[in-house]
Scaffold this motif. Sequence first.
Motif, PDB file in Angstrom:
ATOM      1  N   ALA A  90       0.424  -1.056   0.333  1.00 21.48           N
ATOM      2  CA  ALA A  90      -0.088  -0.104  -0.261  1.00 21.48           C
ATOM      3  C   ALA A  90       0.613   1.521  -0.090  1.00 21.48           C
ATOM      4  O   ALA A  90       1.296   1.115   0.727  1.00 21.48           O
ATOM      5  CB  ALA A  90      -1.243  -0.005   1.587  1.00 21.48           C
ATOM      6  N   MET A  92       0.042   5.263  -0.313  1.00 20.99           N
ATOM      7  CA  MET A  92      -0.272   6.329   0.144  1.00 20.99           C
ATOM      8  C   MET A  92      -0.218   7.925   0.603  1.00 20.99           C
ATOM      9  O   MET A  92       0.593   7.720   1.292  1.00 20.99           O
ATOM     10  CB  MET A  92      -1.768   6.175   0.771  1.00 20.99           C
ATOM     11  CG  MET A  92      -2.960   7.007   1.002  1.00 20.99           C
ATOM     12  SD  MET A  92      -4.404   6.199   2.387  1.00 20.99           S
ATOM     13  CE  MET A  92      -3.336   5.820   4.090  1.00 20.99           C
ATOM     14  N   VAL A  94      -1.870  10.787   1.825  1.00 20.08           N
ATOM     15  CA  VAL A  94      -3.263  11.720   2.187  1.00 20.08           C
ATOM     16  C   VAL A  94      -3.027  13.152   2.661  1.00 20.08           C
ATOM     17  O   VAL A  94      -2.111  13.923   2.916  1.00 20.08           O
ATOM     18  CB  VAL A  94      -3.423  11.384   4.067  1.00 20.08           C
ATOM     19  CG1 VAL A  94      -4.988  11.893   4.334  1.00 20.08           C
ATOM     20  CG2 VAL A  94      -4.023   9.130   3.917  1.00 20.08           C
ATOM     21  N   GLN A 112      -6.887  11.010  -0.732  1.00 20.49           N
ATOM     22  CA  GLN A 112      -6.563   9.893  -0.528  1.00 20.49           C
ATOM     23  C   GLN A 112      -6.124   9.569  -1.447  1.00 20.49           C
ATOM     24  O   GLN A 112      -7.006   9.175  -3.025  1.00 20.49           O
ATOM     25  CB  GLN A 112      -6.793   9.170   0.075  1.00 20.49           C
ATOM     26  CG  GLN A 112      -7.571   9.424   2.270  1.00 20.49           C
ATOM     27  CD  GLN A 112      -8.514   7.836   2.508  1.00 20.49           C
ATOM     28  OE1 GLN A 112      -7.610   6.544   2.307  1.00 20.49           O
ATOM     29  NE2 GLN A 112      -9.410   8.460   2.899  1.00 20.49           N
ATOM     30  N   ASP A 113      -4.682   9.674  -2.098  1.00 15.63           N
ATOM     31  CA  ASP A 113      -4.026   8.595  -3.400  1.00 15.63           C
ATOM     32  C   ASP A 113      -3.807   7.603  -3.054  1.00 15.63           C
ATOM     33  O   ASP A 113      -2.381   7.349  -2.321  1.00 15.63           O
ATOM     34  CB  ASP A 113      -3.273   9.728  -4.200  1.00 15.63           C
ATOM     35  CG  ASP A 113      -2.485   9.124  -5.386  1.00 15.63           C
ATOM     36  OD1 ASP A 113      -3.062   8.571  -6.019  1.00 15.63           O
ATOM     37  OD2 ASP A 113      -1.427  10.568  -6.129  1.00 15.63           O
ATOM     38  N   LEU A 114      -4.333   6.652  -3.325  1.00 16.90           N
ATOM     39  CA  LEU A 114      -4.144   5.229  -2.461  1.00 16.90           C
ATOM     40  C   LEU A 114      -3.979   4.358  -3.682  1.00 16.90           C
ATOM     41  O   LEU A 114      -4.162   4.869  -5.128  1.00 16.90           O
ATOM     42  CB  LEU A 114      -5.061   4.262  -1.987  1.00 16.90           C
ATOM     43  CG  LEU A 114      -5.032   3.392  -1.708  1.00 16.90           C
ATOM     44  CD1 LEU A 114      -3.945   3.352  -0.448  1.00 16.90           C
ATOM     45  CD2 LEU A 114      -6.291   3.151  -1.065  1.00 16.90           C
ATOM     46  N   SER A 132     -13.489   3.799   3.570  1.00 16.85           N
ATOM     47  CA  SER A 132     -12.778   5.109   3.739  1.00 16.85           C
ATOM     48  C   SER A 132     -13.294   5.582   4.992  1.00 16.85           C
ATOM     49  O   SER A 132     -13.272   6.350   5.277  1.00 16.85           O
ATOM     50  CB  SER A 132     -11.562   5.231   2.468  1.00 16.85           C
ATOM     51  OG  SER A 132     -11.642   6.901   2.852  1.00 16.85           O
TER      52      SER A 132
END
Length: 193
Positions: A90, A92, A94, A112-114, A132
């Motif tokens: 993961a 991310m 935020v 959030q760029d996940l 989320s």
Amino acid sequence: MLIENEFRVTAPVDEVWDYMQDLPGLAPCLPGAELTDDLGDGTYQGKVITRLGPVKLGFTGTARMVEADEAARRIAIHAVGSEDKGKGTADMTVTATLVPASGGATTVKVTQDLQVSGAAAQYGRGMISDVSSVLMKSFAECISYNIDAGRGGGTATMTRTAKPASGLGIGLSAAVMALKRVIRRFFGPSTRP
């Protein structure tokens, strides 16, 4: 994937800004998150554990505040980790932007760029977005509670921390959100010309 949420904190923007500058104090408000070590230079090691149905996902990694723009009231935190069991990852970033709201409250707009791989990626964008949203609601309640407790002269031992993420509660809330989305799609106003 880009996930956007918005929540309201019942405290003035200056107080929320000050509270969100403290990453070790902020982390316990995210269900299932825990910082385990201060690596220096504003970088922290930690882990996140969540349950989604019968699947328990645990990630270990690092988090660091990469932006704190006081004039824009914008904070960005970058977190990266890998699954404790499995090959998933993961990554991310935020970004939270604080905006004064009516009644002396604060609206927090979160992007959030996940990127996820492994077991977490199997849930798809809709489910991840719904989960989320559920987590952000708990996060907002925790921040409001802790700021209020601090105003009343509370100490860290009196301050509430979020419970670990519960698969049943999150799953049910996310399922309800998905069902509402489907109902709106089929029974909502038509957008056809």
